[in-house]
Motif scaffolding. Structure first.
Motif, PDB file in Angstrom:
ATOM      1  N   ALA A 199       0.919  -1.138  -0.024  1.00 53.80           N
ATOM      2  CA  ALA A 199      -0.064   0.008  -0.043  1.00 53.80           C
ATOM      3  C   ALA A 199       0.946   1.197  -0.084  1.00 53.80           C
ATOM      4  O   ALA A 199       1.557   1.350   0.856  1.00 53.80           O
ATOM      5  CB  ALA A 199      -0.646   0.026   1.317  1.00 53.80           C
ATOM      6  N   PHE A 200       0.740   2.090  -0.897  1.00 50.96           N
ATOM      7  CA  PHE A 200       1.590   3.322  -1.051  1.00 50.96           C
ATOM      8  C   PHE A 200       0.625   4.510  -0.475  1.00 50.96           C
ATOM      9  O   PHE A 200      -0.236   4.903  -0.852  1.00 50.96           O
ATOM     10  CB  PHE A 200       1.811   3.573  -2.532  1.00 50.96           C
ATOM     11  N   ALA A 201       1.215   4.750   0.671  1.00 54.14           N
ATOM     12  CA  ALA A 201       0.400   5.838   1.406  1.00 54.14           C
ATOM     13  C   ALA A 201       1.222   6.440   2.411  1.00 54.14           C
ATOM     14  O   ALA A 201       2.569   6.199   2.390  1.00 54.14           O
ATOM     15  CB  ALA A 201      -1.008   5.388   2.068  1.00 54.14           C
ATOM     16  N   GLY A 202       0.894   7.555   3.158  1.00 52.08           N
ATOM     17  CA  GLY A 202       1.502   8.287   4.013  1.00 52.08           C
ATOM     18  C   GLY A 202       1.372   9.618   4.024  1.00 52.08           C
ATOM     19  O   GLY A 202       0.061   9.985   3.813  1.00 52.08           O
ATOM     20  N   LEU A 203       2.063  10.389   4.737  1.00 52.85           N
ATOM     21  CA  LEU A 203       1.791  11.692   4.749  1.00 52.85           C
ATOM     22  C   LEU A 203       1.871  12.566   3.558  1.00 52.85           C
ATOM     23  O   LEU A 203       1.569  13.613   3.324  1.00 52.85           O
ATOM     24  CB  LEU A 203       2.923  12.671   5.815  1.00 52.85           C
ATOM     25  N   GLY A 204       2.749  12.067   2.531  1.00 57.07           N
ATOM     26  CA  GLY A 204       2.814  12.614   1.347  1.00 57.07           C
ATOM     27  C   GLY A 204       1.873  12.237   0.269  1.00 57.07           C
ATOM     28  O   GLY A 204       1.157  11.208   0.416  1.00 57.07           O
ATOM     29  N   GLU A 205       2.102  12.845  -0.838  1.00 62.47           N
ATOM     30  CA  GLU A 205       1.125  12.444  -1.947  1.00 62.47           C
ATOM     31  C   GLU A 205       2.013  11.525  -3.099  1.00 62.47           C
ATOM     32  O   GLU A 205       2.803  11.910  -3.575  1.00 62.47           O
ATOM     33  CB  GLU A 205       0.879  13.757  -2.927  1.00 62.47           C
ATOM     34  N   PRO A 206       1.700  10.352  -2.977  1.00 64.53           N
ATOM     35  CA  PRO A 206       2.310   9.389  -3.841  1.00 64.53           C
ATOM     36  C   PRO A 206       2.787   9.729  -5.194  1.00 64.53           C
ATOM     37  O   PRO A 206       3.734   9.525  -5.645  1.00 64.53           O
ATOM     38  CB  PRO A 206       1.791   7.965  -3.617  1.00 64.53           C
ATOM     39  N   ARG A 225       6.211  -8.518  -9.219  1.00 64.53           N
ATOM     40  CA  ARG A 225       6.848  -9.582  -7.929  1.00 64.53           C
ATOM     41  C   ARG A 225       5.591 -10.166  -7.266  1.00 64.53           C
ATOM     42  O   ARG A 225       5.707 -10.793  -6.400  1.00 64.53           O
ATOM     43  CB  ARG A 225       7.505  -8.798  -6.850  1.00 64.53           C
ATOM     44  N   GLY A 226       4.408  -9.951  -7.747  1.00 66.09           N
ATOM     45  CA  GLY A 226       3.141 -10.621  -7.497  1.00 66.09           C
ATOM     46  C   GLY A 226       2.590 -10.078  -6.220  1.00 66.09           C
ATOM     47  O   GLY A 226       1.594 -10.563  -5.810  1.00 66.09           O
ATOM     48  N   LEU A 227       2.554  -8.777  -6.076  1.00 67.70           N
ATOM     49  CA  LEU A 227       2.028  -8.209  -4.930  1.00 67.70           C
ATOM     50  C   LEU A 227       0.895  -7.317  -5.476  1.00 67.70           C
ATOM     51  O   LEU A 227       0.892  -6.945  -6.566  1.00 67.70           O
ATOM     52  CB  LEU A 227       3.142  -7.009  -4.317  1.00 67.70           C
ATOM     53  N   ARG A 228      -0.266  -7.355  -4.574  1.00 73.26           N
ATOM     54  CA  ARG A 228      -1.242  -6.810  -4.888  1.00 73.26           C
ATOM     55  C   ARG A 228      -1.065  -5.162  -4.573  1.00 73.26           C
ATOM     56  O   ARG A 228      -0.440  -4.819  -3.644  1.00 73.26           O
ATOM     57  CB  ARG A 228      -2.372  -7.163  -4.042  1.00 73.26           C
ATOM     58  N   THR A 229      -1.258  -4.312  -5.361  1.00 71.43           N
ATOM     59  CA  THR A 229      -0.763  -2.803  -5.317  1.00 71.43           C
ATOM     60  C   THR A 229      -1.880  -1.672  -4.968  1.00 71.43           C
ATOM     61  O   THR A 229      -2.982  -1.901  -5.711  1.00 71.43           O
ATOM     62  CB  THR A 229      -0.050  -2.272  -6.451  1.00 71.43           C
ATOM     63  N   GLU A 230      -1.710  -0.915  -4.153  1.00 71.10           N
ATOM     64  CA  GLU A 230      -2.732   0.044  -3.654  1.00 71.10           C
ATOM     65  C   GLU A 230      -2.144   1.345  -3.585  1.00 71.10           C
ATOM     66  O   GLU A 230      -1.022   1.060  -2.939  1.00 71.10           O
ATOM     67  CB  GLU A 230      -3.405  -0.508  -2.436  1.00 71.10           C
ATOM     68  N   VAL A 231      -2.988   2.342  -3.682  1.00 67.94           N
ATOM     69  CA  VAL A 231      -2.491   3.633  -3.510  1.00 67.94           C
ATOM     70  C   VAL A 231      -3.523   4.583  -2.863  1.00 67.94           C
ATOM     71  O   VAL A 231      -4.677   4.291  -3.082  1.00 67.94           O
ATOM     72  CB  VAL A 231      -1.824   4.445  -4.645  1.00 67.94           C
ATOM     73  N   THR A 232      -3.162   5.529  -1.944  1.00 68.50           N
ATOM     74  CA  THR A 232      -4.113   6.273  -1.384  1.00 68.50           C
ATOM     75  C   THR A 232      -3.628   7.735  -1.774  1.00 68.50           C
ATOM     76  O   THR A 232      -2.417   8.177  -1.670  1.00 68.50           O
ATOM     77  CB  THR A 232      -4.302   6.364   0.107  1.00 68.50           C
ATOM     78  N   SER A 233      -4.504   8.490  -2.511  1.00 71.58           N
ATOM     79  CA  SER A 233      -3.943   9.787  -3.089  1.00 71.58           C
ATOM     80  C   SER A 233      -5.156  10.742  -3.072  1.00 71.58           C
ATOM     81  O   SER A 233      -6.316  10.736  -3.022  1.00 71.58           O
ATOM     82  CB  SER A 233      -3.889   9.339  -4.675  1.00 71.58           C
ATOM     83  N   ASN A 234      -4.859  12.079  -2.977  1.00 70.67           N
ATOM     84  CA  ASN A 234      -5.790  13.179  -3.461  1.00 70.67           C
ATOM     85  C   ASN A 234      -6.286  13.233  -4.653  1.00 70.67           C
ATOM     86  O   ASN A 234      -6.951  14.213  -4.867  1.00 70.67           O
ATOM     87  CB  ASN A 234      -5.229  14.480  -2.679  1.00 70.67           C
ATOM     88  N   ALA A 235      -5.742  12.422  -5.710  1.00 69.91           N
ATOM     89  CA  ALA A 235      -6.022  12.591  -7.045  1.00 69.91           C
ATOM     90  C   ALA A 235      -5.935  13.656  -7.887  1.00 69.91           C
ATOM     91  O   ALA A 235      -6.335  13.873  -9.063  1.00 69.91           O
ATOM     92  CB  ALA A 235      -7.586  11.958  -7.190  1.00 69.91           C
ATOM     93  N   LEU A 236      -5.260  14.800  -7.191  1.00 73.21           N
ATOM     94  CA  LEU A 236      -5.349  16.037  -8.045  1.00 73.21           C
ATOM     95  C   LEU A 236      -4.168  16.142  -9.127  1.00 73.21           C
ATOM     96  O   LEU A 236      -4.543  16.625 -10.283  1.00 73.21           O
ATOM     97  CB  LEU A 236      -4.933  17.210  -7.027  1.00 73.21           C
ATOM     98  N   LEU A 237      -3.324  15.022  -9.147  1.00 72.93           N
ATOM     99  CA  LEU A 237      -2.125  14.931 -10.095  1.00 72.93           C
ATOM    100  C   LEU A 237      -2.656  13.863 -11.007  1.00 72.93           C
ATOM    101  O   LEU A 237      -1.763  13.696 -11.897  1.00 72.93           O
ATOM    102  CB  LEU A 237      -0.837  14.801  -9.391  1.00 72.93           C
ATOM    103  N   LEU A 238      -3.630  13.252 -11.058  1.00 75.39           N
ATOM    104  CA  LEU A 238      -3.984  11.974 -11.883  1.00 75.39           C
ATOM    105  C   LEU A 238      -4.284  12.348 -13.076  1.00 75.39           C
ATOM    106  O   LEU A 238      -5.862  12.442 -13.315  1.00 75.39           O
ATOM    107  CB  LEU A 238      -5.189  11.197 -10.802  1.00 75.39           C
ATOM    108  N   THR A 239      -3.538  12.825 -13.839  1.00 74.31           N
ATOM    109  CA  THR A 239      -3.944  13.272 -15.283  1.00 74.31           C
ATOM    110  C   THR A 239      -4.225  11.752 -16.076  1.00 74.31           C
ATOM    111  O   THR A 239      -3.690  10.856 -15.625  1.00 74.31           O
ATOM    112  CB  THR A 239      -2.452  13.752 -15.945  1.00 74.31           C
TER     113      THR A 239
END
Length: 174
Positions: free
Chosen positions: A56-63, A79-93
């Protein structure tokens, strides 16, 4: 002893917003990005933890600010890992959305702190709820067109006195 099944990684502590609730207002730590070799080493080290299934890519910063974020997703996915991200989505072009889809992102969770633009903007100054919704909607449609299993979309809402009355409105946004 419980198995290590989910790893949280903060790609960057930088952020494109100055949310009123952010701990960084009282924390005097320098901001920065995770170096690529550090991330590669972390992923290589997970071979010692066979029960690790999710990163899970998350934290205090914007991934999404990390210039190698799609590559991070791709390496973890390969590598076979399930991938997740938490974002404010403003940079999601659309361009970045396409890269994340191609990299194998499994889940995109968007942080929304109000069901109205005014409420969300009062907690996350400079964040347009309409822009966020459009960015995530675009990711959803692009992902659905590219794969039989589209990226799962989630909403993260920090409930507090000033916004709790808007919680039911999230259903309409979702």
């Amino acid at each position: 002893m419980d198995a290590l099944s989910k790893i949280y990684v903060e790609p960057t502590s930088r952020c494109n917003l100055e949310c009123v609730t952010c701990i960084r207002h009282v924390w005097d730590e320098p901001v920065g990005d995770m170096a690529w070799p550090v991330f590669q080493s972390l992923i290589d080290g997970l071979a010692d933890f066979p029960d690790a299934k999710t990163i899970a890519f998350a934290g205090l910063g914007e991934p999404l600010l990390h210039d190698k974020f799609p590559e991070m997703v791709r390496l973890a996915h390969n590598r076979g890992l399930r991938t997740e991200v938490t974002s404010n989505a403003l940079l999601l072009t659309p361009s970045l959305a396409g890269k994340l889809i191609a990299a194998g992102l499994d889940q995109f969770t968007v942080s929304i702190d109000g069901a109205s633009g005014d409420s969300h903007g009062s907690i996350r100054p400079g964040a347009s709820l309409d822009e966020i919704a459009a960015n995530v909607r675009s990711l959803h449609w692009m992902s659905a067109a590219a794969s039989e299993i589209p990226i799962r979309i989630g909403i993260e809402f920090v409930a507090m006195r000033r916004n709790i009355r808007e919680l039911p409105g999230l259903r309409g946004i979702a």
